[in-house]
Motif scaffolding. Structure first.
Motif, PDB file in Angstrom:
ATOM      1  N   GLN A   8       0.814  -1.211   0.000  1.00  0.00           N
ATOM      2  CA  GLN A   8       0.000   0.000   0.000  1.00  0.00           C
ATOM      3  C   GLN A   8       0.849   1.262   0.000  1.00  0.00           C
ATOM      4  O   GLN A   8       0.530   2.236  -0.689  1.00  0.00           O
ATOM      5  CB  GLN A   8      -0.985   0.008   1.172  1.00  0.00           C
ATOM      6  N   THR A   9       1.946   1.258   0.757  1.00  0.00           N
ATOM      7  CA  THR A   9       2.852   2.412   0.760  1.00  0.00           C
ATOM      8  C   THR A   9       3.394   2.644  -0.641  1.00  0.00           C
ATOM      9  O   THR A   9       3.394   3.765  -1.156  1.00  0.00           O
ATOM     10  CB  THR A   9       4.010   2.194   1.751  1.00  0.00           C
ATOM     11  N   TRP A  10       3.870   1.562  -1.275  1.00  0.00           N
ATOM     12  CA  TRP A  10       4.403   1.679  -2.631  1.00  0.00           C
ATOM     13  C   TRP A  10       3.330   2.173  -3.595  1.00  0.00           C
ATOM     14  O   TRP A  10       3.565   3.073  -4.390  1.00  0.00           O
ATOM     15  CB  TRP A  10       4.977   0.336  -3.104  1.00  0.00           C
ATOM     16  N   LYS A  11       2.137   1.574  -3.525  1.00  0.00           N
ATOM     17  CA  LYS A  11       1.046   1.913  -4.456  1.00  0.00           C
ATOM     18  C   LYS A  11       0.633   3.374  -4.305  1.00  0.00           C
ATOM     19  O   LYS A  11       0.401   4.067  -5.304  1.00  0.00           O
ATOM     20  CB  LYS A  11      -0.149   0.977  -4.218  1.00  0.00           C
ATOM     21  N   ASP A  12       0.547   3.858  -3.071  1.00  0.00           N
ATOM     22  CA  ASP A  12       0.186   5.265  -2.849  1.00  0.00           C
ATOM     23  C   ASP A  12       1.218   6.195  -3.492  1.00  0.00           C
ATOM     24  O   ASP A  12       0.852   7.178  -4.141  1.00  0.00           O
ATOM     25  CB  ASP A  12       0.066   5.566  -1.353  1.00  0.00           C
ATOM     26  N   GLN A  13       2.503   5.878  -3.311  1.00  0.00           N
ATOM     27  CA  GLN A  13       3.569   6.695  -3.912  1.00  0.00           C
ATOM     28  C   GLN A  13       3.503   6.614  -5.444  1.00  0.00           C
ATOM     29  O   GLN A  13       3.645   7.620  -6.134  1.00  0.00           O
ATOM     30  CB  GLN A  13       4.945   6.213  -3.440  1.00  0.00           C
TER      31      GLN A  13
ATOM     32  N   ASP B 130       0.870   5.940  -7.367  1.00  0.00           N
ATOM     33  CA  ASP B 130      -0.315   6.664  -7.839  1.00  0.00           C
ATOM     34  C   ASP B 130      -0.124   8.178  -7.795  1.00  0.00           C
ATOM     35  O   ASP B 130      -0.660   8.898  -8.639  1.00  0.00           O
ATOM     36  CB  ASP B 130      -1.548   6.284  -7.021  1.00  0.00           C
ATOM     37  N   ALA B 131       0.645   8.655  -6.834  1.00  0.00           N
ATOM     38  CA  ALA B 131       0.856  10.099  -6.680  1.00  0.00           C
ATOM     39  C   ALA B 131       1.719  10.692  -7.794  1.00  0.00           C
ATOM     40  O   ALA B 131       1.769  11.912  -7.947  1.00  0.00           O
ATOM     41  CB  ALA B 131       1.485  10.387  -5.315  1.00  0.00           C
TER      42      ALA B 131
ATOM     43  N   ALA C 231       9.354   4.985  -1.419  1.00  0.00           N
ATOM     44  CA  ALA C 231       8.162   4.139  -1.578  1.00  0.00           C
ATOM     45  C   ALA C 231       8.365   2.745  -0.997  1.00  0.00           C
ATOM     46  O   ALA C 231       7.434   1.945  -0.975  1.00  0.00           O
ATOM     47  CB  ALA C 231       7.784   4.045  -3.056  1.00  0.00           C
TER      48      ALA C 231
END
Length: 190
Positions: A40-45, A47-48, A101
């Motif tokens: 989730q941390t990687w995915k949020d970064q 997506d940003a 990330a």
């Protein structure tokens, strides 16, 4: 074997809203594989930074996660501008962003030349990436196109074929199906 996350279908520069990707391929693609500490941390970064990827020559992407190791990530990115994409991945700011990330392994980058694509972009589907070496690209490609009907009969819903940029003997294919079981059965009986 991988599970696919929601993908952003590549939009070709001369593509209208009515055209499809089936007959138009990006000039290049990039496959980046690595592991992450936390999905989730990687995915949020990730997506940003959609605007950064677009400025970096990327047209769209598909994210895949390993079935046996969900911290293994592979991103397939359609590339419209090779120079911009090379600069994007070599930028020290990108290296720092990947570290921030939670990327835990050295990223493996493979530049590809797409040769055939008929993907399902509208929803996530299980997929499998297969890499191998062939003696003669043209002979292999003729056979691969003929096998399309067999793929469909055996549950393959979408597929793409590429070769490593500059080396057409190094093949990377991607198959999509409704389930991992369908993919496993297909691979068990090539």
């Amino acid at each position: 074997m991988c599970s696919s996350d929601l993908a952003i279908r590549p939009h070709m520069p001369n593509e209208s809203a009515e055209t499809t990707m089936k007959n138009e391929l990006p000039p290049a693609a990039l496959m980046i594989s690595h592991t992450v500490a936390d999905w989730q941390t990687w995915k949020d970064q990730f997506d940003a930074d959609e605007a950064g990827r677009k400025a970096g020559g990327m047209l769209g992407h598909r994210i895949n996660r390993g079935v046996d190791d969900d911290k293994w990530i592979s991103v397939y990115a359609a590339v419209g501008n090779m120079r911009a994409a090379e600069a994007f991945v070599e930028d020290p700011a990108m290296q720092a962003a990947m570290s921030d990330a939670g990327v835990t392994s050295k990223p493996e980058l493979t530049w590809l030349s797409p040769v055939l694509e008929s993907m399902v972009w509208s929803r996530p589907l299980p997929g499998v990436m297969i890499s191998y070496t062939v003696a003669d690209f043209n002979s292999w490609f003729t056979g691969y196109k003929i096998a399309g009907e067999l793929q469909a009969v055996n549950g393959i819903m979408g597929h793409a074929a590429s070769h490593v940029l500059g080396d057409p003997t190094q093949i990377v294919i991607y198959h999509q199906a409704a389930s991992h079981e369908t993919l496993r059965a297909y691979l068990a009986n090539p």
